[in-house]
Motif scaffolding. Structure first.
Motif, PDB file in Angstrom:
ATOM      1  N   LEU A 167      62.597  80.672  65.514  1.00  0.00           N
ATOM      2  CA  LEU A 167      62.052  80.995  67.056  1.00  0.00           C
ATOM      3  C   LEU A 167      62.820  81.914  67.498  1.00  0.00           C
ATOM      4  N   ALA A 168      63.734  82.682  66.909  1.00  0.00           N
ATOM      5  CA  ALA A 168      64.277  84.018  67.290  1.00  0.00           C
ATOM      6  C   ALA A 168      63.312  84.952  67.091  1.00  0.00           C
ATOM      7  N   LEU A 169      62.514  84.982  65.993  1.00  0.00           N
ATOM      8  CA  LEU A 169      61.538  85.816  65.598  1.00  0.00           C
ATOM      9  C   LEU A 169      60.258  85.648  66.227  1.00  0.00           C
ATOM     10  N   THR A 170      59.781  84.597  66.521  1.00  0.00           N
ATOM     11  CA  THR A 170      58.617  84.142  66.826  1.00  0.00           C
ATOM     12  C   THR A 170      58.447  83.888  68.484  1.00  0.00           C
ATOM     13  N   VAL A 171      59.259  83.581  69.158  1.00  0.00           N
ATOM     14  CA  VAL A 171      59.198  83.218  70.635  1.00  0.00           C
ATOM     15  C   VAL A 171      58.711  84.570  71.355  1.00  0.00           C
ATOM     16  N   PRO A 172      59.245  85.864  71.105  1.00  0.00           N
ATOM     17  CA  PRO A 172      58.940  87.006  71.846  1.00  0.00           C
ATOM     18  C   PRO A 172      57.401  87.290  71.801  1.00  0.00           C
ATOM     19  N   SER A 173      57.010  86.699  70.654  1.00  0.00           N
ATOM     20  CA  SER A 173      55.305  86.949  70.968  1.00  0.00           C
ATOM     21  C   SER A 173      54.475  86.180  71.980  1.00  0.00           C
ATOM     22  N   VAL A 174      55.312  85.122  72.309  1.00  0.00           N
ATOM     23  CA  VAL A 174      54.656  84.258  73.497  1.00  0.00           C
ATOM     24  C   VAL A 174      55.110  85.027  74.900  1.00  0.00           C
ATOM     25  N   LEU A 175      56.478  85.624  74.844  1.00  0.00           N
ATOM     26  CA  LEU A 175      57.098  85.916  76.188  1.00  0.00           C
ATOM     27  C   LEU A 175      56.613  87.213  76.624  1.00  0.00           C
ATOM     28  N   LEU A 176      56.524  88.202  75.780  1.00  0.00           N
ATOM     29  CA  LEU A 176      56.378  89.732  75.849  1.00  0.00           C
ATOM     30  C   LEU A 176      55.136  90.282  75.881  1.00  0.00           C
ATOM     31  N   PRO A 177      54.087  89.675  75.764  1.00  0.00           N
ATOM     32  CA  PRO A 177      52.995  90.631  75.727  1.00  0.00           C
ATOM     33  C   PRO A 177      52.483  91.132  77.274  1.00  0.00           C
ATOM     34  N   GLY A 178      52.991  90.299  78.119  1.00  0.00           N
ATOM     35  CA  GLY A 178      52.741  90.908  79.585  1.00  0.00           C
ATOM     36  C   GLY A 178      53.477  91.902  79.784  1.00  0.00           C
ATOM     37  N   LEU A 179      54.908  92.080  79.221  1.00  0.00           N
ATOM     38  CA  LEU A 179      55.616  93.256  79.531  1.00  0.00           C
ATOM     39  C   LEU A 179      54.833  94.566  78.711  1.00  0.00           C
ATOM     40  N   GLY A 180      54.423  94.290  77.509  1.00  0.00           N
ATOM     41  CA  GLY A 180      54.023  95.139  76.612  1.00  0.00           C
ATOM     42  C   GLY A 180      52.476  95.989  77.405  1.00  0.00           C
ATOM     43  N   ALA A 181      51.830  94.780  77.993  1.00  0.00           N
ATOM     44  CA  ALA A 181      50.529  95.552  78.744  1.00  0.00           C
ATOM     45  C   ALA A 181      51.090  96.182  79.974  1.00  0.00           C
TER      46      ALA A 181
END
Length: 438
Positions: free
Chosen positions: A296-310
Motif C-alpha cells: 500500500l505504501a507504493l500504490t495508495v498515492p496513485s489514488v490520493l495524489l492525481p488531484g494535486l498533480g493536476a
C-alpha cells in the motif's frame, strides 16, 4: 434501468477486474510456481503474457469496435477474459495457465477499448467527464488495493482464488451486455497488416527478453522477427489509409515527451508490483496478506495524489511531468536498501508519490495539443506506448532477476539501481522535448 446506469455499471465492473488480475498474479506467483512446478521462464510468461496481449490488442480492439459494433465486441472481450480467467483458476499445468493468461489479456484489451467507446457514445459534456473520472478511480483502486485483496484471498482460499474473483466480476458485466446500446459498425478498412505486424513484433521482443538468460537457437530467430516486424510496421503504417497508429504524431515533441513520461512511470511501477510481493513472501517470510498491506505504501498515492498533480500541472505541466519521474526514479534507486529484515518505506512512498502525481494527468497533457479529429488515434498510440513499455520492462526485470542468480536480494538491488538510473535518463530526455514543444 436506462442505459446511463447499465453502461457504466458494466464497464466499471469489467474495468475493476482487469487490474485485479495483474496484481493478483503477482501475489499468487510463489504458490502457483510451487504447485505447478513452474520454471523461472514459465513463471515469467504467467505474468508477462497477459500484459503482452493487453498491450498488443488494445489499439487494434478499438479499430475493430468501429467496424463490428461496440456492444458485440465488448461482449466478446468480456467473454474471452471470463473464459481465460476461469481456465487460470482450474489449470493443472503451467502451459495451460500461460495460454489462459494470453486469452484473458486479449479479452481485457478488447473490452477496455470498446468499453471506453461505449461510455463516450452514451455520455457527453460534464456527464462524460464524471463517468471517465469514475473509470479512472476504479482502475486506480484496482491497482492500489489489488495486492492487499489478493494477499487476503491467497491466505484464505489459495492462489486460484485470485483468478476466480476477476472471473466473477466479468461474469456480472457479461450479464448486463444484452441491455447495452447496440449500434452498427461503420464500413471502413481495418489495418490488419499493421495490427498483425505490431502484435507479432512485440511478442518477439518479449520472447527475446524472457529467454535471454537461457538462450537457444530460437533467440536469433526471434531477434530477426522483431526487427523485420518493426521495419514492416513503419512502412505499412505510413501507407495505410486507416492505420492502427498515426506515426506522424511522434513528430509532436510535446506529445512524445509526455508519452515518454507515462511509459517511464509504468516501466518503473509495474515490475515492482509484480516482484516485490514475491520478495516479501519468499525472502522476508511474511504471509501474502501482510505482503499486500506493505505494498500500500507504493500504490495508495496513485489514488490520493492525481488531484494535486493536476493542480500543479495547471501552472507548470513540465514540472509535474519531469519532476515526478525524478521523484519516482529516486525512490526506485532507494530500494537498494531492501533486505530480508528491512522494508524501505521511504523509497516505496517516494516511488508511489512520483507515480501518483502523474496518474491520469499526463494523459490529458499529451492530448491537449492534439486536434480533436485525431484525439482517438492519439489516445490509442499513447496508451499502447505506455503498455508496451510496461510489458518490455516487466520481461526485462524478470530476465535480469533470473540471469543474475546471486540470490533474490542482491539481484533485486542491481535491478532497482539500473531501473532508477534509466528513469533519470528518461526524465532528462522528456525535459528536453517538453522545453522545445508546444
Amino acid at each position: 434501468m436506462n442505459r446511463r446506469v447499465l453502461v457504466p455499471a458494466a464497464v466499471l465492473l469489467s474495468s475493476l477486474s482487469f487490474p485485479l488480475t495483474i496484481t493478483g498474479a503477482s501475489v499468487a506467483l510463489p504458490g502457483l510456481t510451487d504447485e505447478l512446478h513452474a520454471s523461472p521462464t514459465a513463471a515469467q510468461w504467467v505474468v508477462t503474457g497477459y500484459n503482452l496481449c493487453f498491450a498488443a490488442f488494445l489499439a487494434f480492439g478499438g479499430s475493430l469496435a468501429d467496424v463490428l459494433g461496440r456492444r458485440r465486441l465488448y461482449a466478446t472481450g468480456v467473454s474471452l477474459f471470463l473464459l481465460g480467467s476461469a481456465l487460470c483458476a482450474v489449470a493443472g499445468d503451467v502451459g495451460l495457465l500461460v495460454a489462459a493468461r494470453l486469452l484473458a489479456g486479449v479479452g481485457a484489451a478488447v473490452a477496455t477499448a470498446t468499453g471506453q467507446s461505449l461510455l463516450a457514445s452514451v455520455f457527453d459534456g460534464a456527464a462524460r467527464a464524471r463517468v471517465f473520472g469514475a473509470l479512472g478511480t476504479v482502475l486506480g483502486v484496482g491497482v492500489a488495493f489489488g495486492p492487499t485483496a489478493s494477499g487476503f484471498l491467497v491466505d484464505v482460499a489459495g492462489w486460484r482464488a485470485v483468478f476466480w474473483v476477476p472471473a466473477a466480476l466479468a461474469g456480472l458485466a457479461l450479464l448486463l451486455c444484452p441491455a447495452l446500446p447496440g449500434g452498427r459498425g461503420v464500413r471502413r478498412r481495418v489495418d490488419w497488416a499493421g495490427g498483425a505486424l505490431f502484435t507479432v513484433g512485440l511478442g518477439a521482443v518479449i520472447w527475446v527478453f524472457v529467454h535471454a538468460p537461457d538462450p537457444g537457437p530460437d533467440l536469433p530467430v526471434a531477434l530477426v522477427v522483431a526487427v523485420s516486424c518493426a521495419v514492416g510496421f513503419v512502412r505499412v503504417e505510413r501507407r495505410a489509409v486507416g492505420p492502427v497508429f498515426d506515426l506522424a504524431l511522434l513528430g509532436d515533441r510535446a506529445f512524445l515527451g509526455y508519452s515518454l513520461v507515462a511509459a517511464a512511470m509504468m516501466a518503473l511501477l509495474v515490475p515492482l508490483l509484480v516482484y516485490l510481493p514475491s520478495y516479501f513472501i519468499e525472502v522476508a517470510g511474511v504471509e501474502p496478506t501482510r505482503a499486500g498491506l506493505w505494498m500500500l505504501a507504493l500504490t495508495v498515492p496513485s489514488v490520493l495524489l492525481p488531484g494535486l498533480g493536476a493542480a500543479v500541472a495547471k501552472r507548470s505541466p513540465r514540472l509535474v511531468a519531469t519532476g515526478s519521474v525524478l521523484v519516482a526514479s529516486a525512490g526506485v534507486v532507494g530500494l537498494v536498501t531492501i533486505g530480508p529484515d528491512h522494508v524501505p518505506w521511504v523509497p516505496l512512498l517516494l516511488t508511489g508519490i512520483g507515480v501518483g502525481l502523474t496518474t491520469g494527468v499526463v494523459d490529458g497533457l499529451a492530448l491537449s495539443g492534439v486536434p480533436a479529429d485525431r484525439a482517438g488515434t492519439a489516445a490509442g498510440l499513447f496508451n499502447t506506448a505506455r503498455l508496451a513499455a510496461e510489458t518490455v520492462a516487466l520481461a526485462a526485470v524478470g530476465s535480469a532477476l533470473t540471469a543474475l542468480g546471486s540470490g533474490f536480494t542482491d539481484a533485486l538491488r542491481v535491478v532497482v539501481v539500473v531501473a532508477g538510473c534509466a528513469g533519470f535518463a528518461v526524465a532528462l530526455g522528456a525535459h528536453a522535448l517538453l522545453r522545445t514543444g508546444r
